[in-house]
Every structure is written in structure tokens, then in C-alpha cells.
Design an enzyme around this catalytic site. Structure first.
Site, PDB file in Angstrom:
ATOM      1  N   ARG A  11       9.833   3.910  -4.861  1.00 55.09           N
ATOM      2  CA  ARG A  11      10.182   4.134  -6.848  1.00 55.09           C
ATOM      3  C   ARG A  11      11.032   5.220  -6.939  1.00 55.09           C
ATOM      4  O   ARG A  11      11.916   4.862  -7.550  1.00 55.09           O
ATOM      5  CB  ARG A  11       8.524   4.575  -7.471  1.00 55.09           C
ATOM      6  CG  ARG A  11       7.455   3.563  -7.182  1.00 55.09           C
ATOM      7  CD  ARG A  11       7.109   3.793  -8.644  1.00 55.09           C
ATOM      8  NE  ARG A  11       7.502   3.331  -9.485  1.00 55.09           N
ATOM      9  CZ  ARG A  11       7.289   2.377 -10.552  1.00 55.09           C
ATOM     10  NH1 ARG A  11       5.252   2.404 -10.856  1.00 55.09           N
ATOM     11  NH2 ARG A  11       7.398   1.963 -11.619  1.00 55.09           N
ATOM     12  N   ASP A  45      -1.071   7.708 -18.496  1.00 58.81           N
ATOM     13  CA  ASP A  45      -1.316   6.690 -19.122  1.00 58.81           C
ATOM     14  C   ASP A  45      -3.100   5.561 -18.965  1.00 58.81           C
ATOM     15  O   ASP A  45      -3.556   4.082 -18.966  1.00 58.81           O
ATOM     16  CB  ASP A  45      -0.191   5.251 -19.464  1.00 58.81           C
ATOM     17  CG  ASP A  45       0.246   4.478 -18.199  1.00 58.81           C
ATOM     18  OD1 ASP A  45      -0.769   5.147 -17.391  1.00 58.81           O
ATOM     19  OD2 ASP A  45       1.312   4.280 -18.442  1.00 58.81           O
ATOM     20  N   HIS A  81      -1.146   8.273 -13.259  1.00 63.77           N
ATOM     21  CA  HIS A  81      -0.447   9.016 -14.145  1.00 63.77           C
ATOM     22  C   HIS A  81      -0.996   9.343 -15.626  1.00 63.77           C
ATOM     23  O   HIS A  81      -2.384   8.174 -15.960  1.00 63.77           O
ATOM     24  CB  HIS A  81       0.421   6.875 -14.647  1.00 63.77           C
ATOM     25  CG  HIS A  81       1.485   7.081 -14.169  1.00 63.77           C
ATOM     26  ND1 HIS A  81       1.952   6.266 -12.847  1.00 63.77           N
ATOM     27  CD2 HIS A  81       2.441   7.760 -13.334  1.00 63.77           C
ATOM     28  CE1 HIS A  81       2.726   6.086 -11.987  1.00 63.77           C
ATOM     29  NE2 HIS A  81       3.339   7.776 -12.809  1.00 63.77           N
ATOM     30  N   SER A 104       1.675   3.387  -2.720  1.00 62.81           N
ATOM     31  CA  SER A 104       1.437   4.031  -3.398  1.00 62.81           C
ATOM     32  C   SER A 104      -0.012   5.135  -3.141  1.00 62.81           C
ATOM     33  O   SER A 104      -1.174   5.184  -3.848  1.00 62.81           O
ATOM     34  CB  SER A 104       1.473   4.047  -5.246  1.00 62.81           C
ATOM     35  OG  SER A 104       2.419   4.039  -5.650  1.00 62.81           O
ATOM     36  N   GLU A 114       8.007  10.634 -14.399  1.00 67.42           N
ATOM     37  CA  GLU A 114       7.945   9.096 -14.048  1.00 67.42           C
ATOM     38  C   GLU A 114       7.486   8.378 -15.068  1.00 67.42           C
ATOM     39  O   GLU A 114       7.072   7.862 -15.784  1.00 67.42           O
ATOM     40  CB  GLU A 114       5.989   9.296 -13.645  1.00 67.42           C
ATOM     41  CG  GLU A 114       6.266   9.534 -12.294  1.00 67.42           C
ATOM     42  CD  GLU A 114       5.777   9.405 -10.976  1.00 67.42           C
ATOM     43  OE1 GLU A 114       5.393   8.257 -10.923  1.00 67.42           O
ATOM     44  OE2 GLU A 114       6.358   9.194  -9.742  1.00 67.42           O
ATOM     45  N   SER A 147      -3.964  -0.276  -4.943  1.00 70.63           N
ATOM     46  CA  SER A 147      -2.216  -0.236  -3.935  1.00 70.63           C
ATOM     47  C   SER A 147      -3.094  -0.449  -2.913  1.00 70.63           C
ATOM     48  O   SER A 147      -2.793  -0.677  -2.086  1.00 70.63           O
ATOM     49  CB  SER A 147      -1.072   0.978  -4.682  1.00 70.63           C
ATOM     50  OG  SER A 147      -0.404   0.975  -3.321  1.00 70.63           O
ATOM     51  N   GLY A 198       0.983  -1.258   0.400  1.00 73.98           N
ATOM     52  CA  GLY A 198      -0.547   0.499  -0.178  1.00 73.98           C
ATOM     53  C   GLY A 198       1.003   1.045  -0.156  1.00 73.98           C
ATOM     54  O   GLY A 198       0.325   2.209   1.170  1.00 73.98           O
ATOM     55  N   CYS A 224       0.882  -0.589 -18.206  1.00 73.82           N
ATOM     56  CA  CYS A 224       2.425   0.116 -17.134  1.00 73.82           C
ATOM     57  C   CYS A 224       2.939  -1.330 -17.078  1.00 73.82           C
ATOM     58  O   CYS A 224       4.312  -0.714 -16.906  1.00 73.82           O
ATOM     59  CB  CYS A 224       1.893  -0.025 -15.812  1.00 73.82           C
ATOM     60  SG  CYS A 224       0.128   0.621 -15.457  1.00 73.82           S
TER      61      CYS A 224
HETATM   62  O1  SUG Z   1       3.519   3.405  -9.407  1.00 76.27           O
HETATM   63  N1  SUG Z   1       1.912   0.353  -8.363  1.00 76.27           N
HETATM   64  C1  SUG Z   1       2.770   2.025  -9.176  1.00 76.27           C
HETATM   65  C2  SUG Z   1       1.481   1.271 -10.266  1.00 76.27           C
HETATM   66  C3  SUG Z   1       2.552   1.388 -11.618  1.00 76.27           C
HETATM   67  C4  SUG Z   1       1.657   1.929 -12.731  1.00 76.27           C
HETATM   68  N2  SUG Z   1       2.324   2.568 -13.935  1.00 76.27           N
HETATM   69  C5  SUG Z   1       1.659   2.772 -14.491  1.00 76.27           C
HETATM   70  N3  SUG Z   1       0.190   3.993 -15.082  1.00 76.27           N
HETATM   71  N4  SUG Z   1       2.478   2.766 -15.745  1.00 76.27           N
HETATM   72  C6  SUG Z   1       2.947   2.972  -8.508  1.00 76.27           C
HETATM   73  O2  SUG Z   1       1.930   3.657  -7.965  1.00 76.27           O
HETATM   74  C7  SUG Z   1       2.553  -0.324  -5.932  1.00 76.27           C
HETATM   75  C8  SUG Z   1       3.337  -0.313  -4.535  1.00 76.27           C
HETATM   76  C9  SUG Z   1       2.748  -0.288  -3.375  1.00 76.27           C
HETATM   77  O3  SUG Z   1       2.148  -0.323  -2.874  1.00 76.27           O
HETATM   78  O4  SUG Z   1       3.253  -1.629  -2.755  1.00 76.27           O
HETATM   79  C10 SUG Z   1       3.121   0.629  -6.493  1.00 76.27           C
HETATM   80  O5  SUG Z   1       4.424   1.255  -6.748  1.00 76.27           O
END
Ligand code: SUG
Length: 418
Positions: free
Chosen positions: A129, A232, A230, A22, A162, A28, A20, A347
């Protein structure tokens, strides 16, 4: 030289878990604390790559990064086994699987020096990240070592970047000069806007793009607040087609007129909020699909299973197919393990339009290589991870050995260390 679109998928790493981390990524947050299934997750990702090969496309792969990231923790004066759970979770994340966030890519026809430029994303908004980029950069420098490419360091962390998740390219074909569209956020209600306009502008300068063929477009604040962290998640482009939700951009009419001024051949496919409400678009990830041109010239949309399970979305797709619109086929892939962390088919991949002969072949896959990778996953990846119990010696050893076995298989151990 043969220009092809290559999709490089991030292989889902052995430390895949639900912590959790993000804020603003609704999946998430919703799945925080759930037990993850890294083995199943990686096999789902491999099957997705296989499906792309079967469509006649060129497919690439990036390796999971070393986890837990002990160097990052050491810089914070911390140690994985003894630090807080929150810091350990940030160090253990498998988030580099979402390769759309690895870099922004400007193919050779768009750049002044005729090279394909890549800038690794700093991903500075989310702590888990923010430490991806040095190891991602090492892979980009290896995969794209040929003179045909220029690989850049991240833009300075003052401005969040990003990568390709906030970038679209329109062109008559992948080999033609295109219009590069950078989508930035200003605010997102309760959630952070992750892409800063100054990062996008810096990338456009570093990639030596023609200002006449470059646009900066604002993402709608409403979309970010609704969970589109994002661009996308609410729009995707391929060649002449822009497929977007009605509420994707801050000022839709202005955005479309600026695009049309620079790219007369635009085929705009809009999904109205009345047909697919923003909430359905975000939970199903309709736009986080891979919009691909097949060797036959037809466009296919590779959507996650959640689209089939969302009545408004499935109805819209059937109606579009029946109308003979620009999208001629829909393929469904199961990437539920990634989806539960907010990562759909788009993604999971970084698109690079280039000559496949210029890419280090260790990063390209065929069926045999995918079979061998699946065997390593099936024997080495943990079956489950309880996100509340990451700080275990056994888990750390399993995760490290699993990655090492995959690097050995692909002859990458010499070049990508821990
Ligand atoms: O950055 N999820 C990523 C998902 C990225 C999706 N990418 C695109 N849309 N291109 C993010 O939010 C979840 C992490 C966690 O909760 O463990 C996470 O990082």
C-alpha cells in the site's frame, strides 16, 4: 452552493488478487493463495455504486492505479518478471480500490480558510500500500482541482497514516460545522497499529482545524488484536449518529464524554459484545457499512451480505429497525470479492462533503456511465487470477490494456498515465 455527501468508490482494478499481504487483516490472511475473480469483483463494485444512485445519492469514482507498479520496482532495483513472487505481488496489488484509505477529508465548514482539505494517506505500514500515494495524489489533484479544495502531500513516512478509515465526523448536517474525530492506534497485540497519533495531529494542523472541534481518540488494542486493523471495522459515524461496537475504543466512557462535551447532539448507537461478539462484528463487517442520510432525511445502513449470513448481526439489525432507532433502513450489497481481502462497503469509498459542481465531472457517475463502465469490465477485466502465478506477460498486458480502456472511456487517458 449545495453541499452534498459524495461517495467516491475505488473501481476494483483488473489485477485484483489474493496474495495475503496484510498482516492483521484476517480475511486477507485466510484467503491467501485463493483464485480471485477481478471481473466479478469490479461488477460487484459497480452494482454497489448503482445502488447508491438509486437511493438518490451523488456518486463518484476513482480509477485503478497502474499495475504492476514498475517505477516502484525500479526504485528497488527490481524487474516484475524476474523478481521474487513476494515483491511482484506487492507491485501488482489492486489495493487502491479501498478508497477510504486514499485520504483524510476535512469539509469546508470545519476549516479556517473555508476550503475542503484533503491529505493523501502515506499508507506506509504495508509495503503493497506504501506505493499507492503518488498515483492517488495525481487523481485527487485532478478531481479536486477547483479552488474550493486544498490537496496536500502525505505526512512524512515516520508516522503511518491510513486516511479516512481512522477518521469520523459528527455534525448536525453535512453542511454544518462538525467535530472531527481522529482515531489512532498504539499497539494491537500481535498486529501492527497502522494509524499514528502524530500523523493525525499533523493532518489536523495542515487542514487548519479548530482545536475546540477536533478530538484524538485511541482505538482499543483488543479490537486491533481481534482483526480491526482500521477503526472503520468497528465504528462508523454519519451526521449526529455514532454507530460503534462496545469494544471499539480504548476508553469508551472517556471517549464518549469528550465527544459529548464538544457535540451535544450526539446520537450514540452501541452494539454490546453480549449481543454481537467482536469476532462476529469483524467477520461480518457490520460497522464497515455505509451509514447514509437519504434525501428523505432517513438514515440507511448499507451492509455487506455477510451481515445477513451472521445470525447475531442480523438479529441485532432487525431488533434495531423494530425499535425505531436512528437507523431506519438496511440495504444489503454483495461485495464478496472485496470482502475476501478485508474490504467492505465503507472501505470501498471515500466520503467528500462538497458542492458537486466543484468536482471534475469525469469522476462523477450516473447510470449511463456505470453501464458503459460495466461493458469495459465485462470485456477487458480478467475473469480469474491465480495469486501464485502473477508473473505472466499475458496477465500484465491484459491488466494494462484493461485499465487503458477504462481511462479512454472516461476521457482520463491524457491526464493519468502509466
Ligand atoms: O489495507 N486489504 C486492505 C483492506 C483495506 C480495508 N480498508 C478499510 N478498512 N477502510 C488492507 O488491509 C489485502 C491485500 C492482499 O492480501 O492482497 C488488503 O490490502
Amino acid at each position: 452552493m449545495t453541499m452534498r455527501e459524495i461517495n467516491f468508490d475505488g473501481l476494483i482494478g483488473p489485477s485484483h488478487n489474493y496474495a495475503g499481504l496484510s498482516l492483521g487483516n484476517l480475511a486477507s490472511t485466510k484467503n491467501a493463495g485463493h483464485v480471485s475473480r477481478p471481473r466479478e469483483a469490479a461488477l460487484q463494485g459497480i452494482e454497489k455504486m448503482r445502488a447508491n444512485l438509486e437511493l438518490g445519492l451523488v456518486q463518484g469514482v476513482f480509477m485503478p492505479l497502474p499495475r504492476p507498479n514498475g517505477g516502484w520496482l525500479a526504485d528497488l532495483g527490481a524487474d516484475f518478471m524476474t523478481t521474487t513472487h513476494a515483491l511482484a505481488a506487492n507491485a501488482m496489488s489492486a489495493s487502491s480500490m479501498w478508497a477510504a484509505n486514499a485520504a483524510t477529508v476535512s469539509p469546508a465548514p470545519d476549516t479556517e480558510d473555508g476550503r475542503c482539505h484533503l491529505t493523501v494517506a502515506n499508507l506506509k505500514t504495508m509495503p503493497h500500500r506504501s506505493h499507492e500515494w503518488p498515483d492517488t495524489l495525481a487523481q485527487l489533484r485532478l478531481a479536486f482541482a477547483h479552488d474550493a479544495f486544498a490537496v496536500h502531500d502525505p505526512v512524512p513516512p515516520a508516522f503511518g497514516d491510513e486516511g479516512a478509515a481512522n477518521f469520523m465526523r459528527l455534525a448536525d448536517s453535512h453542511a454544518d460545522t462538525g467535530l472531527e474525530i481522529f482515531v489512532y492506534g498504539v499497539s494491537g497485540g500481535p498486529y501492527p497499529a497502522r494509524q499514528h497519533i502524530e500523523a493525525s495531529r499533523a493532518i489536523a494542523r495542515l487542514h487548519k482545524l479548530d482545536p475546540e472541534r477536533t478530538l484524538f481518540v485511541q482505538q482499543s488494542e483488543k479490537a486491533i488484536a481481534a482483526g480491526a486493523f482500521h477503526n472503520d471495522v468497528v465504528a462508523v459515524a454519519n451526521e449526529r449518529t455514532l454507530f460503534a461496537h462496545e469494544k471499539a475504543f480504548a476508553d469508551k466512557d472517556d471517549t464518549l464524554s469528550r465527544i459529548r462535551d464538544r457535540f451535544a447532539g450526539l446520537e450514540y448507537v452501541e452494539v454490546a459484545d453480549a449481543d454481537v461478539p467482536l469476532a462476529d462484528a469483524i467477520s461480518s463487517y457490520l460497522f464497515n457499512a455505509q451509514l447514509l442520510t437519504l434525501p428523505t432525511g432517513e438514515q440507511t445502513l448499507v451492509v455487506p451480505t455477510e451481515c445477513r449470513d451472521t445470525p447475531s448481526v442480523w438479529k441485532w439489525l432487525q431488533a434495531h429497525l423494530a425499535s425505531n432507532g436512528p437507523i431506519r433502513r438496511v440495504e444489503v450489497v454483495d461485495v464478496r470479492q472485496s470482502m475476501a481481502n478485508g474490504g467492505g462497503p465503507a472501505c470501498l469509498r471515500l466520503r467528500v462533503a462538497c458542492d458537486p459542481d466543484t468536482v471534475d465531472p469525469r469522476f462523477l457517475v450516473d447510470h449511463d456511465k456505470l453501464d458503459a463502465m460495466a461493458k469495459v469490465v465485462a470485456t477487458r477485466w480478467p475473469e480469474t487470477i491465480d495469486g501464485r502465478e502473477l508473473q505472466s506477460e499475458t496477465l500484465v498486458n491484459t491488466v494494462r490494456q484493461a485499465r487503458a480502456a477504462m481511462l479512454d472511456l472516461l476521457d482520463l487517458s491524457r491526464d493519468l498515465s502509466d
